[in-house]
Design a protein around this motif. Structure first.
Motif, PDB file in Angstrom:
ATOM      1  N   ASN A 247       0.858  -1.181   0.000  1.00 41.00           N
ATOM      2  CA  ASN A 247       0.000   0.000   0.000  1.00 41.00           C
ATOM      3  C   ASN A 247       0.896   1.234   0.000  1.00 41.00           C
ATOM      4  N   SER A 248       0.305   2.380  -0.189  1.00 41.95           N
ATOM      5  CA  SER A 248       1.033   3.645  -0.060  1.00 41.95           C
ATOM      6  C   SER A 248       0.316   4.536   0.937  1.00 41.95           C
ATOM      7  N   LEU A 249       1.082   5.141   1.832  1.00 38.60           N
ATOM      8  CA  LEU A 249       0.538   6.117   2.772  1.00 38.60           C
ATOM      9  C   LEU A 249       0.830   7.534   2.328  1.00 38.60           C
ATOM     10  N   GLY A 250       1.485   7.684   1.148  1.00 36.14           N
ATOM     11  CA  GLY A 250       1.746   9.012   0.624  1.00 36.14           C
ATOM     12  C   GLY A 250       2.660   9.851   1.499  1.00 36.14           C
ATOM     13  N   ASN A 251       2.598  11.164   1.293  1.00 40.42           N
ATOM     14  CA  ASN A 251       3.422  12.095   2.060  1.00 40.42           C
ATOM     15  C   ASN A 251       2.554  12.928   2.998  1.00 40.42           C
ATOM     16  N   ASP A 252       3.125  13.996   3.546  1.00 37.75           N
ATOM     17  CA  ASP A 252       2.378  14.813   4.502  1.00 37.75           C
ATOM     18  C   ASP A 252       1.124  15.403   3.873  1.00 37.75           C
TER      19      ASP A 252
ATOM     20  N   SER B 268      -4.905  15.565   3.711  1.00 35.13           N
ATOM     21  CA  SER B 268      -6.165  15.459   2.966  1.00 35.13           C
ATOM     22  C   SER B 268      -6.980  14.262   3.445  1.00 35.13           C
ATOM     23  N   TYR B 269      -6.297  13.148   3.616  1.00 34.72           N
ATOM     24  CA  TYR B 269      -6.997  11.922   3.967  1.00 34.72           C
ATOM     25  C   TYR B 269      -7.486  11.960   5.408  1.00 34.72           C
ATOM     26  N   ARG B 270      -6.728  12.589   6.271  1.00 35.79           N
ATOM     27  CA  ARG B 270      -7.092  12.647   7.684  1.00 35.79           C
ATOM     28  C   ARG B 270      -8.491  13.224   7.865  1.00 35.79           C
ATOM     29  N   GLN B 271      -8.762  14.347   7.200  1.00 38.97           N
ATOM     30  CA  GLN B 271     -10.062  14.978   7.364  1.00 38.97           C
ATOM     31  C   GLN B 271     -11.175  14.131   6.756  1.00 38.97           C
ATOM     32  N   ALA B 272     -10.891  13.514   5.601  1.00 35.96           N
ATOM     33  CA  ALA B 272     -11.900  12.658   4.971  1.00 35.96           C
ATOM     34  C   ALA B 272     -12.246  11.472   5.868  1.00 35.96           C
ATOM     35  N   LEU B 273     -11.242  10.931   6.532  1.00 35.42           N
ATOM     36  CA  LEU B 273     -11.466   9.779   7.403  1.00 35.42           C
ATOM     37  C   LEU B 273     -12.246  10.181   8.654  1.00 35.42           C
ATOM     38  N   ILE B 274     -11.915  11.351   9.210  1.00 34.92           N
ATOM     39  CA  ILE B 274     -12.668  11.843  10.370  1.00 34.92           C
ATOM     40  C   ILE B 274     -14.136  12.039  10.000  1.00 34.92           C
ATOM     41  N   ASP B 275     -14.383  12.642   8.843  1.00 33.80           N
ATOM     42  CA  ASP B 275     -15.758  12.883   8.402  1.00 33.80           C
ATOM     43  C   ASP B 275     -16.522  11.574   8.241  1.00 33.80           C
ATOM     44  N   TYR B 276     -15.834  10.548   7.765  1.00 31.24           N
ATOM     45  CA  TYR B 276     -16.502   9.249   7.587  1.00 31.24           C
ATOM     46  C   TYR B 276     -16.786   8.582   8.929  1.00 31.24           C
TER      47      TYR B 276
ATOM     48  N   ILE C 220     -16.672  -1.345  10.571  1.00 27.58           N
ATOM     49  CA  ILE C 220     -16.953   0.057  10.266  1.00 27.58           C
ATOM     50  C   ILE C 220     -16.008   0.589   9.191  1.00 27.58           C
ATOM     51  N   VAL C 221     -14.728   0.243   9.294  1.00 26.75           N
ATOM     52  CA  VAL C 221     -13.745   0.818   8.368  1.00 26.75           C
ATOM     53  C   VAL C 221     -13.720   0.111   7.013  1.00 26.75           C
ATOM     54  N   GLU C 222     -14.488  -0.981   6.875  1.00 27.56           N
ATOM     55  CA  GLU C 222     -14.503  -1.685   5.592  1.00 27.56           C
ATOM     56  C   GLU C 222     -14.896  -0.767   4.434  1.00 27.56           C
ATOM     57  N   LYS C 223     -15.788   0.178   4.699  1.00 23.51           N
ATOM     58  CA  LYS C 223     -16.264   1.076   3.644  1.00 23.51           C
ATOM     59  C   LYS C 223     -15.686   2.483   3.779  1.00 23.51           C
ATOM     60  N   ALA C 224     -14.630   2.611   4.549  1.00 23.08           N
ATOM     61  CA  ALA C 224     -13.980   3.919   4.700  1.00 23.08           C
ATOM     62  C   ALA C 224     -13.336   4.331   3.380  1.00 23.08           C
ATOM     63  N   PRO C 225     -13.167   5.625   3.167  1.00 29.77           N
ATOM     64  CA  PRO C 225     -12.504   6.073   1.930  1.00 29.77           C
ATOM     65  C   PRO C 225     -11.084   5.513   1.843  1.00 29.77           C
ATOM     66  N   SER C 226     -10.603   5.323   0.619  1.00 29.47           N
ATOM     67  CA  SER C 226      -9.267   4.765   0.392  1.00 29.47           C
ATOM     68  C   SER C 226      -8.225   5.875   0.374  1.00 29.47           C
ATOM     69  N   ILE C 227      -7.120   5.639   1.061  1.00 36.80           N
ATOM     70  CA  ILE C 227      -6.046   6.631   1.060  1.00 36.80           C
ATOM     71  C   ILE C 227      -5.458   6.805  -0.334  1.00 36.80           C
ATOM     72  N   LEU C 228      -5.571   5.781  -1.173  1.00 36.99           N
ATOM     73  CA  LEU C 228      -5.017   5.873  -2.529  1.00 36.99           C
ATOM     74  C   LEU C 228      -5.723   6.934  -3.354  1.00 36.99           C
ATOM     75  N   ASP C 229      -6.975   7.265  -2.995  1.00 36.88           N
ATOM     76  CA  ASP C 229      -7.710   8.315  -3.713  1.00 36.88           C
ATOM     77  C   ASP C 229      -7.243   9.711  -3.317  1.00 36.88           C
TER      78      ASP C 229
ATOM     79  N   SER D 132      -6.414  -0.498   2.832  1.00 35.51           N
ATOM     80  CA  SER D 132      -6.748  -0.296   4.248  1.00 35.51           C
ATOM     81  C   SER D 132      -5.565  -0.578   5.163  1.00 35.51           C
ATOM     82  N   MET D 133      -4.468  -1.090   4.602  1.00 39.18           N
ATOM     83  CA  MET D 133      -3.300  -1.421   5.426  1.00 39.18           C
ATOM     84  C   MET D 133      -2.542  -0.138   5.785  1.00 39.18           C
TER      85      MET D 133
END
Length: 425
Positions: free
Chosen positions: A166-171, A176-184, A218-227, A256-257
């Motif tokens: 998987n990729s966790l990207g950079n800062d 970007s992903y942090r806020q999307a995940l909180i919202d979900y 719950i996290v099965e349908k969470a947004p993907s960090i790759l997006d 999801s990893m």
């Protein structure tokens, strides 16, 4: 009073140490093929080394670390993982100077400590083999590290593994992903485990790594960090996948990893097995990833790194199922028996001479009867045995008997003292 080992520790007995030594020797040989050198860091570090690197919301820091104040009032931690100490040593010894190679490649082996529930393949004192490639940011280095890990399992005779990446990207990706995940996750707040509720706003990626079954659903349908990868991170990950394809390395992508440590960025990976050793359920046996920013976080220069670690105890469980013949069962070269006191005196001197030639030799010390000595020689898996008594002392001649055949070698004691290796080829 009963004296017993602490809970979560094991005694590794001589019959088992052979396997450990062969595992470690195989790792050293494979790592050297890729240009890695050994490094040894202290088993304990300053508490801050792990809080700054591993992350103050990780299970390791919040629940599992063995930390204490020493007599000088310093807060000390038994190392729970290997990367942070290696990076600290890299910075402190200024191994990033122009005279050192980039990447700077090292491997380590040794005990780690985590206060968790002891279970099969994982104790509170466990042993890890790991590598780090420091001060470099390149998809080629990432793929080389993955290739080396898979090659190591090949050398262990274990083919029943799969690679997940998987990729966790950079800062920028994380922000970007942090806020999307909180919202979900916010609508599910009351259903989350207490740990995940606490982490939701501090470090929501930790929720993805939760072992709680409700959290996992719950996290099965969470947004993907790759997006949420930015252009650089996306291209970096595509390059990693392309290079893996070019080397013919099969892999799966699991968005999801996230891994259990906060320092990871970009490429992360796990090598898993569904061996019967783990009940047929996919279990991680080796894991790692890239950690750009960790060197700077621990007081060093800007620079990336990538590595992996594998637990020896879990590896041994896997190998017992997948390659039970791996253990080194090599026994003695020669066992010397004695028929009387004169033979016993000569046996002790001859044993010394044979050992000086590099042979593995032992004898009886208890004065038991000859037949019992020969049985002991067989039990110790000796290739040859020699019987010494007054006749051999007087004649200077001896017969060397081979256990797995009727072969006998008739020679002189003087010839054995000077040329045993050639005689016993």
């Amino acid at each position: 009073m009963s004296f017993q080992k602490p809970k979560g520790t094991v005694d590794i007995l001589p019959s088992e140490v052979k396997t450990w030594q062969k595992i470690e020797g195989t790792a050293r040989r494979v790592f050297s093929q890729y240009g890695y050198q050994g490094i040894r860091t202290p088993m304990f570090e300053s508490y801050d080394v792990f809080v700054r690197s591993v992350g103050d919301t990780s299970d390791i820091v919040t629940k599992e670390m063995y930390d204490f104040e020493d007599k000088g009032g310093r807060r000390i931690t038994l190392r729970p993982e290997g990367t942070a100490g290696v990076v600290r040593a890299y910075n402190e010894n200024k191994l990033y100077g122009p005279e050192f190679p980039k990447p700077y490649k090292v491997y380590y082996m040794g005990p780690m400590f985590r206060y968790e529930r002891p279970q099969s393949g994982r104790q509170r004192e466990f042993h890890q083999i790991g590598v780090e490639a420091l001060n470099s940011e390149s998809p080629q280095v990432d793929v080389e590290v993955i290739d080396m890990a898979l090659n190591l399992f090949k050398n262990y005779g274990v083919s029943n593994v799969k690679l997940v990446i998987n990729s966790l990207g950079n800062d920028a990706t994380r922000d970007s992903y942090r806020q999307a995940l909180i919202d979900y996750l916010k609508p599910f707040y009351e259903k989350l485990s207490p740990d995940s509720q606490e982490r939701l706003y501090k470090n929501p990626l930790r929720v993805l790594d939760s072992k709680d079954e409700t959290d996992q659903k719950i996290v099965e349908k969470a947004p993907s960090i790759l997006d949420y990868l930015d252009d650089y991170s996306s291209k970096y990950f595509e390059d990693v996948k392309r290079l893996l394809d070019e080397l013919g390395i099969k892999y799966e992508v699991d968005s999801s990893m996230v891994r259990g440590l906060d320092y990871y960025t970009h490429t992360i990976f796990e090598i898993m097995s569904d061996s019967k050793a783990f009940g047929g359920k996919y279990t991680t046996v080796c894991a790692g990833g890239r950690y750009n920013g960790l060197m700077k976080e621990l007081g060093g220069p800007e620079g990336g790194g990538i590595g992996f670690g594998l637990g020896v105890e879990r590896l041994i469980l896997l190998m017992q199922q997948e390659n039970p013949d791996f253990s080194d069962e090599t026994g003695l070269d020669v066992f010397i028996t004695s028929a009387d006191d004169k033979g016993n005196d000569l046996a002790f001197k001859l044993m010394h001479d044979l050992r000086m030639q590099g042979l593995k030799v032992d004898k009886d010390y208890e004065g038991v009867k000859l037949s019992t000595q020969i049985k002991e020689a067989n039990r110790q898996n000796a290739k040859y045995y020699i019987v010494l008594g007054s006749n051999e002392v007087q004649s200077g001649k001896v017969t060397v008997n081979k256990f797995d055949s009727d072969e006998e070698i008739n020679t002189s004691i003087d010839e054995l003292k000077s040329n045993a290796v050639q005689l016993l080829k």
